[in-house]
Design an enzyme around this catalytic site. Structure first.
Site, PDB file in Angstrom:
ATOM      1  N   ARG A   1     -13.973   2.107   3.904  1.00  0.00           N
ATOM      2  CA  ARG A   1     -12.766   1.307   4.148  1.00  0.00           C
ATOM      3  C   ARG A   1     -11.521   2.177   4.215  1.00  0.00           C
ATOM      4  NH1 ARG A   1      -9.062  -0.874   0.493  1.00  0.00           N
ATOM      5  NH2 ARG A   1     -10.485  -0.507  -1.236  1.00  0.00           N
TER       6      ARG A   1
ATOM      7  N   HIS B   1     -14.727   2.076 -15.797  1.00  0.00           N
ATOM      8  CA  HIS B   1     -14.558   1.365 -14.531  1.00  0.00           C
ATOM      9  C   HIS B   1     -15.806   0.573 -14.152  1.00  0.00           C
ATOM     10  CE1 HIS B   1     -13.943   1.271  -9.993  1.00  0.00           C
ATOM     11  NE2 HIS B   1     -12.817   0.770 -10.442  1.00  0.00           N
TER      12      HIS B   1
ATOM     13  N   ARG C   1     -10.014  -5.291 -14.539  1.00  0.00           N
ATOM     14  CA  ARG C   1      -8.902  -6.129 -14.088  1.00  0.00           C
ATOM     15  C   ARG C   1      -9.396  -7.570 -14.089  1.00  0.00           C
ATOM     16  NH1 ARG C   1      -5.401  -2.355 -11.572  1.00  0.00           N
ATOM     17  NH2 ARG C   1      -6.494  -0.668 -10.480  1.00  0.00           N
TER      18      ARG C   1
ATOM     19  N   HIS D   1     -14.926  -3.987  -0.379  1.00  0.00           N
ATOM     20  CA  HIS D   1     -14.770  -3.338  -1.677  1.00  0.00           C
ATOM     21  C   HIS D   1     -16.081  -2.859  -2.289  1.00  0.00           C
ATOM     22  CE1 HIS D   1     -13.680  -3.366  -6.116  1.00  0.00           C
ATOM     23  NE2 HIS D   1     -12.679  -2.679  -5.605  1.00  0.00           N
TER      24      HIS D   1
ATOM     25  N   ASN E   1       0.827  -1.205   0.000  1.00  0.00           N
ATOM     26  CA  ASN E   1       0.000   0.000   0.000  1.00  0.00           C
ATOM     27  C   ASN E   1       0.864   1.259   0.000  1.00  0.00           C
ATOM     28  OD1 ASN E   1      -2.340  -1.510   0.105  1.00  0.00           O
ATOM     29  ND2 ASN E   1      -2.721  -1.167   2.279  1.00  0.00           N
TER      30      ASN E   1
ATOM     31  N   ARG F   1      -4.777   1.146 -13.630  1.00  0.00           N
ATOM     32  CA  ARG F   1      -3.463   1.414 -13.048  1.00  0.00           C
ATOM     33  C   ARG F   1      -2.761   0.145 -12.578  1.00  0.00           C
ATOM     34  NH1 ARG F   1      -4.011   5.718  -8.771  1.00  0.00           N
ATOM     35  NH2 ARG F   1      -3.755   7.170 -10.495  1.00  0.00           N
TER      36      ARG F   1
END
Length: 724
Positions: free
Chosen positions: A607, A478, A418, A635, A91, A448
């Site tokens: 989160r 997205h 992804r 998420h 992170n 990314r």
């Protein structure tokens, strides 16, 4: 959807101005009569709080501190604590590569605009140096003082070279000669050899050698090969860092020279991408060129072992062109991302109890011969999936695979942001195209740090005959959408999936996400229009059951928030509950502040980053903000409203951030049935129960664990097991 977007600011922390009133005519969407529009007095009361936004960078550091607190929690399984140390390290790497790099870029460009929190980029950067230094020191101390001793007690030893016995040293010598030595490339520094380029996130040895005859000293750099395991297995669950093995055998690399000094260091570089799509005829070619440039981004951090010689450190600082504030001296070993390998050891006694997702109950009753007939289940009723508790493989993956094999399916359309390296989703799309179906995949190749993977998948799909689309210029796609068009006896029917997470079977076992499988005609029509918008030319900006960014997500949510104010003022039930990864957007936050000032209860489950200040007298007294971190990465994005006693809920891909609302194509879907809305409300009830373990945010930006005894994720696992 119009294709005009707001200017892109590096880092996305420029105050773009609060949006507090719904657009003309927007009240038709939610049937709020009369619509609430904040008047001058309400806006003045809001503007009286000039410091009402927390700094987003500091809020992110507080998030990563919560991850570190999980590593410090002795009640968690030991190897899971080690994994949280690795997650913390990963992170922080990304934070420096993107956020810190963005701030430095703005300072260098002279863009000294204050953020919404009122701070200049230079001021934010100075607080980051202090905050990250403290966290990195704490991270290293947890590893050294808690994790290493605890692992040793369990028979797992992470040792340094001096701790190896004679047999282990002999083993490492053979390993070095046979496998490591052939890969190494020493790079000298002298008048004929300039200082070598140090790639981002690489682990390196700074070596000083001396010629025995002339006495002249030379500097060289040796890169620790990333192709080998970070920790060398010695047997009997003993491990030594790879750089220790290399460092002890440097005479093989520098024969005839005296090795005087060996120090480990690591550089982090700016690795955010800037692709000028408007000037590029071929987006793939432009992105591939930019990926090459990424490798040569300017440095933003230098990590060194605290024992490094001052002269060697001075050379590195000078050659890399960084400031003293960007140098972090730490106890070794550096780069603890490699602890993922230790956490993966076959020691189930030191991990969370095994968990196997089960098939959603709405899908299970229509199983035959072990296969789920997803289409039959969707015709029976809408299915709200909650991963990882509901199996991804027997729901979403099966949906796409069944569509690929079904002779009645005419077309499949899907977004891919992804996905995994051996994606069954991609394989199913290829199978469908080869079977003659019309298949369209919208591949976001600007995702990314997944750009290279997505370029490979895009080309593989194109070669199989899939229509590959790269979305709209200036926007990342997205949204998480899949649509299957099927020819049935009563006509053409659309089956759709709209989710909050990626079509990635691997992360679906680790990430908490919602997904809606539905044959609802109105939703299907909206998704069809959206796909046509993304692959062709369309100016459709309004949808019956969707909110789509950058046109209507912010406006639609703000309108829904204002609707709760109208309900509250009319004496009807009103409450706002949002779940997201990040809440930063000033327009949404200001709308929540106005709702709180009107007396509407507001609960936010966040989160990561939260720029809203809860519990501030006169501003946000009715707002409660919690954060849940644990075994799974929270998420999903959920937006739940009491709606005057007829609750509604939305799920989708958008976080409350500028990039999501202004520079991405995002989609939220209104859940079509009471059962799905109730499931979302039950989750939020559990999250905000008094005894649920969580961190709580105060008005000054500090997060404190509430001491709750109920693990929300463990409770959901137990509930899933009871349903079997």
């Amino acid at each position: 959807m119009t294709h005009d977007v707001l200017p892109s600011h590096a880092g996305g922390s420029i105050d773009e101005g609060p949006l507090v009133a719904p657009p003309p005519g927007a009240s038709e969407t939610f049937d709020v009569e009369p619509p609430y529009v904040p008047g001058p007095e309400a806006l003045a009361a809001l503007d009286a709080f000039a410091d009402r936004f927390l700094d987003r960078e500091q809020s992110w550091l507080h998030f990563n501190q919560r991850v570190l607190e999980l590593a410090e929690d002795a009640s968690l399984p030991l190897l899971e604590r080690a994994r949280f140390l690795a997650i913390f390290a990963s992170n922080l790497d990304e934070f420096f590569m993107v956020r810190v790099a963005g701030l430095k870029r703005r300072i260098a460009a002279g863009v000294a605009v204050r953020s919404a929190s009122g701070h200049l980029p230079k001021e934010v950067l100075e607080t980051i140096w202090a905050g990250t230094r403290e966290l990195m020191d704490r991270h290293a101390a947890v590893f050294r003082d808690q994790i290493i001793p605890a692992l040793r007690e369990e028979g797992i030893e992470l040792v340094r070279w001096a701790d190896l016995d004679e047999d282990e040293q002999k083993y490492c010598k053979k390993l070095f000669k046979a496998r490591i030595f052939p890969v190494l490339t020493p790079l000298a520094v002298d008048p004929a050899h300039p200082f070598p380029y140090i790639s981002g996130l690489s682990l390196n040895l700074a070596v000083v050698v001396r010629h025995p005859k002339t006495g002249k000293e030379h500097f060289a750099r040796v890169k620790v090969p990333p192709i080998f395991d970070r920790f060398v297995a010695l047997g009997n669950q003993r491990f030594v860092p790879l750089e220790d093995v290399i460092g002890e055998h440097l005479k093989k690399l520098f024969p005839g020279m005296e090795v005087l000094k060996v120090h480990t260091f690591r550089v982090t570089r700016n690795e955010d991408l800037e692709v000028e799509e408007d000037d590029a005829e071929n987006l793939l070619a432009a992105l591939e060129k930019e990926l090459l440039r990424r490798k040569f981004g300017p440095p933003v951090r230098l990590e060194v072992e605290e024992s490094m010689d001052p002269e060697v450190l001075a050379l590195l600082v000078s050659e890399l062109g960084i400031s003293e504030a960007e140098v972090f001296d730490l106890p070794g070993p550096l780069d603890l991302r490699g602890l993922h390998d230790i956490a993966d050891l076959d020691r189930d006694d030191l991990k969370y109890d095994a968990f196997v997702p089960s098939t959603n109950r709405q899908l299970a009753p229509v199983e035959s011969a072990g296969a789920v007939d997803v289409f039959k289940a969707m015709r029976r009723g809408d299915v709200l999936l909650h991963h990882p508790y509901d199996s991804f493989s027997t729901s979403v993956q099966r949906f796409i695979e069944q569509a690929a094999a079904d002779p009645h399916v005419l077309a499949i359309k899907q977004t891919l942001y992804r996905t995994s390296g051996d994606s069954p989703i991609v394989d199913a799309l290829i199978d469908a195209a080869e079977a003659g179906k019309q298949v369209m995949a919208l591949v976001e190749i600007k995702a990314r740090f997944d750009e290279s993977n997505n370029i490979r998948w895009a080309r593989k799909l194109e070669h199989a005959g899939v229509h590959v689309v790269y979305g709209l210029v200036g926007l990342k796609t997205h949204c998480k959408l899949a649509m299957v068009v099927r020819d049935e006896p009563d006509g053409i029917r659309r089956y759709t999936h709209i989710g909050t997470g990626n079509y990635n079977p691997k992360t679906a076992r680790l990430y908490e996400d919602f997904g809606l499988l539905t044959a609802d005609e109105a939703i299907g029509e909206d998704v069809a229009h959206l796909f046509n918008n993304l692959s062709g030319f369309s100016n459709k900006a309004k949808y019956a059951e969707l909110l789509v960014a950058p046109d209507s997500v912010r406006d639609g949510l703000v309108e829904q928030i204002h609707g709760e104010v109208a309900h509250h003022l009319a004496g009807r039930p009103a409450r706002i509950r949002l779940k997201a990864n990040s809440v930063v957007d000033e327009g949404v936050i200001d709308a929540l502040y106005l709702a709180s000032q009107a007396g509407v209860p507001v609960q936010l489950l966040v989160r990561g980053i939260c720029a809203l200040r809860p519990g501030v007298p006169g501003l946000s007294e009715t707002v409660e903000v919690r954060s849940v971190l644990g075994r799974f990465l929270e998420h999903s994005r959920v937006f739940s409203f009491e709606n005057g006693g007829a609750p509604v809920a939305w799920i989708g891909s958008a976080d409350m951030m500028h990039r999501n609302l202004d520079r991405r194509v995002e989609a939220l879907v209104r859940l079509p049935g009471e059962a799905q809305v109730a499931k979302v409300r039950d989750l939020m009830d559990l999250a905000f129960a008094p005894d649920t373990s969580a961190w709580e945010l105060d008005g000054d930006g500090a997060w404190t664990h509430n001491g709750g005894s109920v693990d929300m994720q463990a409770e959901l696992i137990a509930a899933q097991r009871r349903k079997r």
